[in-house]
Scaffold this motif. Sequence first.
Motif, PDB file in Angstrom:
ATOM      1  N   ALA A  25       1.197  -1.387  -0.069  1.00 35.23           N
ATOM      2  CA  ALA A  25      -0.019  -0.061   0.004  1.00 35.23           C
ATOM      3  C   ALA A  25       0.770   1.140   0.080  1.00 35.23           C
ATOM      4  O   ALA A  25       0.583   2.266  -0.464  1.00 35.23           O
ATOM      5  CB  ALA A  25      -1.085   0.002   1.332  1.00 35.23           C
ATOM      6  N   LYS A  26       2.025   1.175   0.458  1.00 37.69           N
ATOM      7  CA  LYS A  26       2.883   2.253   0.648  1.00 37.69           C
ATOM      8  C   LYS A  26       4.409   1.940   0.026  1.00 37.69           C
ATOM      9  O   LYS A  26       4.848   0.666   0.193  1.00 37.69           O
ATOM     10  CB  LYS A  26       3.228   2.680   1.852  1.00 37.69           C
ATOM     11  N   THR A  27       5.034   2.951  -0.368  1.00 37.04           N
ATOM     12  CA  THR A  27       6.608   2.449  -0.645  1.00 37.04           C
ATOM     13  C   THR A  27       7.434   3.615  -0.281  1.00 37.04           C
ATOM     14  O   THR A  27       6.956   4.718  -0.251  1.00 37.04           O
ATOM     15  CB  THR A  27       6.575   2.168  -2.230  1.00 37.04           C
ATOM     16  N   GLY A  28       8.518   3.648   0.394  1.00 35.61           N
ATOM     17  CA  GLY A  28       9.166   4.367   0.782  1.00 35.61           C
ATOM     18  C   GLY A  28       9.866   5.437  -0.452  1.00 35.61           C
ATOM     19  O   GLY A  28       9.934   5.017  -1.509  1.00 35.61           O
ATOM     20  N   PRO A  29       9.883   6.704  -0.208  1.00 29.35           N
ATOM     21  CA  PRO A  29      10.254   7.711  -1.435  1.00 29.35           C
ATOM     22  C   PRO A  29      11.484   7.446  -2.134  1.00 29.35           C
ATOM     23  O   PRO A  29      11.285   7.337  -3.433  1.00 29.35           O
ATOM     24  CB  PRO A  29      10.024   8.816  -0.698  1.00 29.35           C
ATOM     25  N   GLU A  30      12.441   7.255  -1.277  1.00 24.62           N
ATOM     26  CA  GLU A  30      13.671   6.579  -1.994  1.00 24.62           C
ATOM     27  C   GLU A  30      13.672   5.570  -2.793  1.00 24.62           C
ATOM     28  O   GLU A  30      14.590   5.185  -3.595  1.00 24.62           O
ATOM     29  CB  GLU A  30      14.875   6.749  -0.824  1.00 24.62           C
ATOM     30  N   TYR A  31      12.557   4.455  -2.527  1.00 32.47           N
ATOM     31  CA  TYR A  31      12.286   3.288  -3.413  1.00 32.47           C
ATOM     32  C   TYR A  31      11.469   3.436  -4.412  1.00 32.47           C
ATOM     33  O   TYR A  31      11.356   2.211  -5.093  1.00 32.47           O
ATOM     34  CB  TYR A  31      12.364   2.117  -2.432  1.00 32.47           C
ATOM     35  N   MET A  32      10.961   4.505  -4.714  1.00 32.67           N
ATOM     36  CA  MET A  32       9.603   4.458  -5.592  1.00 32.67           C
ATOM     37  C   MET A  32      10.119   4.096  -7.061  1.00 32.67           C
ATOM     38  O   MET A  32       9.512   3.340  -7.785  1.00 32.67           O
ATOM     39  CB  MET A  32       9.283   5.991  -5.689  1.00 32.67           C
ATOM     40  N   GLU A  33      11.460   4.445  -7.413  1.00 35.55           N
ATOM     41  CA  GLU A  33      11.930   4.282  -8.811  1.00 35.55           C
ATOM     42  C   GLU A  33      11.807   2.775  -8.982  1.00 35.55           C
ATOM     43  O   GLU A  33      11.498   2.346  -9.923  1.00 35.55           O
ATOM     44  CB  GLU A  33      13.217   4.562  -9.021  1.00 35.55           C
TER      45      GLU A  33
END
Lengths: 360, 258
Positions: free
Chosen positions: B247-255
């Motif tokens: 449901a969520k993903t850490g901003p630094e791992y979005m890619e």
Amino acid sequence: MADSTQGTGGLTFDKSKRKWPNEINIFMALILIIVIFEALGQLLPYMNNQSLLFDTRDRFDSIFNEARLRIIILQVSIIGIIALGVTQVIISQGIDLSSGSIVGATAMITMSFAQTELVNGNPNPKAIFGPWAMDLPLLVPVLVGLFCGFIAGMINGFLIAYTRIPPFIATLGMMVSARGVAKWWSRGKPVSFPTEDYAWIGSGMMPVVWFVILAILFHLIMKYTVYGKHTYAIGSNEDAARMSGINVARHKVLIYTIAGMLAAFAAIILSSKNLTAQTGMGIMYELDAIAMAVIGGVSLTGGRGSIIGTVLGALIFGVIISGFTFLKLDAFYQEMVKGAIIVAAVVLDQWRQQRAAMKS
Amino acid sequence: MSDDIILETRGLTKHYGGVHALEDADFVLQRGEHVAVVGDNGAGKSTFVRQITGVEQKTRGTVIFDGREVDFKGPLEAREAGIETVFQTLALADDLDVPDNIFLGRELFKVKLGPFSILDYKAMRQATLDGLQKTAVKIPNIRNTIRNMSGGQRQCVAIARTASFHSKLTIMDEPTAALGVQETAQVENIIRTLKAAGEPLILISHNMRQVFDLVDRIIVFRRGRICANLKKQETDPQDIVAYITGAKTGPEYMETAV
């Protein structure tokens, strides 16, 4: 935090909680078997109230039938020495089928270096080598013999440790090959007439002396040295032993080498006692040795057993064989029952294990 | 590279044939830090640990341990380098007692005689008692063989064994998965003593309460990739579950994360 996680509970060496050593069970089995034979001696009509171990005819100074006691311990001593090595092998979850053949090969080779030049003033009729190999100092044949066991045991160990073939197969191969060596060595001819020094090794009660010395030595080694600890660890859980940094392969080579050398020493004593070596020496000794260990509580699944157990197992073995002779039963029955006893010992061990597992 | 880092992985990847079990894992562990690795079943947690400890050989990437690049051929090499691992399958010898197991492979000796060195049972027993006392592990009689112990007691012995030697890094793969309440508490006590001793830890766990109780930082794995790296203070269990389920993903791992 809850109290239950505090403190150390009963973290002591509570002697009452220590497990009942299995050796006591085996000792009681020995006593029971003796009692059964004594009872049969009294009850069977043709036995005329003879006693197995006690002196009822007043032939000896003590209350025991010393002659029979002496025969029993003498009979089990030589195979007992092999059983000491087999015990270590089985504790490491292995098996050694080659010991009987190693006895044959070693006896033949060793005896060739222990011959005396003149027999009753005539040249030795069974001489294998020329005069250079006659009347050598005692140390030469003994070292040659131990070296034979060392090589055979080390080959077993290397095969098992580094090619990862099952011990059963590796030692089966050695069993066949070593018997071949025994036959090839003198083209099937017996080797006889050792020096007086050599004859001393197995004379009289000397086999018993060697057995006792070696049993004490290996009892101490198995109990108090890292060699023993690692042998139990490997038999208990080989992966855990490997993960703990034990060099399992090297340790196995060492175990089988020691077993080979003990078989070789048994060969030296046997050939010295008989004053001759024949190609058929030691046939079926491996199975008798395994039987002694198994009767003594050494588990074929590895990890459990002890030298004391094996010594007691050897005594049970000896008492049963002697008891059958005492009851004037044919040797055929002896062999049949011997087989049954081995199976019964394994069944009993498994039953005990299952019961222990259910308790915990 | 800073001296404060005990373990670092860069682009650590493991493929089992066509299955991408672990993909480009970049991970840093500080000295003295306790980190939890969480994620759904098959998310790559255990795979990640197996590449570090040499149980399996990585497909690519680098592992830097204690300041130098390492490539362990097996768990033994990792152990010798100072990484202690408590595996899900316990590595104990059933027929030996507690001190024997704790000191297996690193026995204390009275007399050194090569393979026939004489064991110092008394010292090993005393050290075991001291070690267990410190960790408050309850074992009725340390002279009992492991065979006669409950699953929890076995696990405690396995962990006490890890804790009694000062290792540079400890890894525990679901150490309390099969344990009862009391036993779990004992294992958690051991982990706290590791923390107090400043020894770094990687803890794989499904138990959120435990994770929040014990560690400083939480790494979330999802489908073979790291999808979050969170300080304990900045998150809560619901948040972690959101990362685990996707449901969520850490901003630094979005890619990268999916």
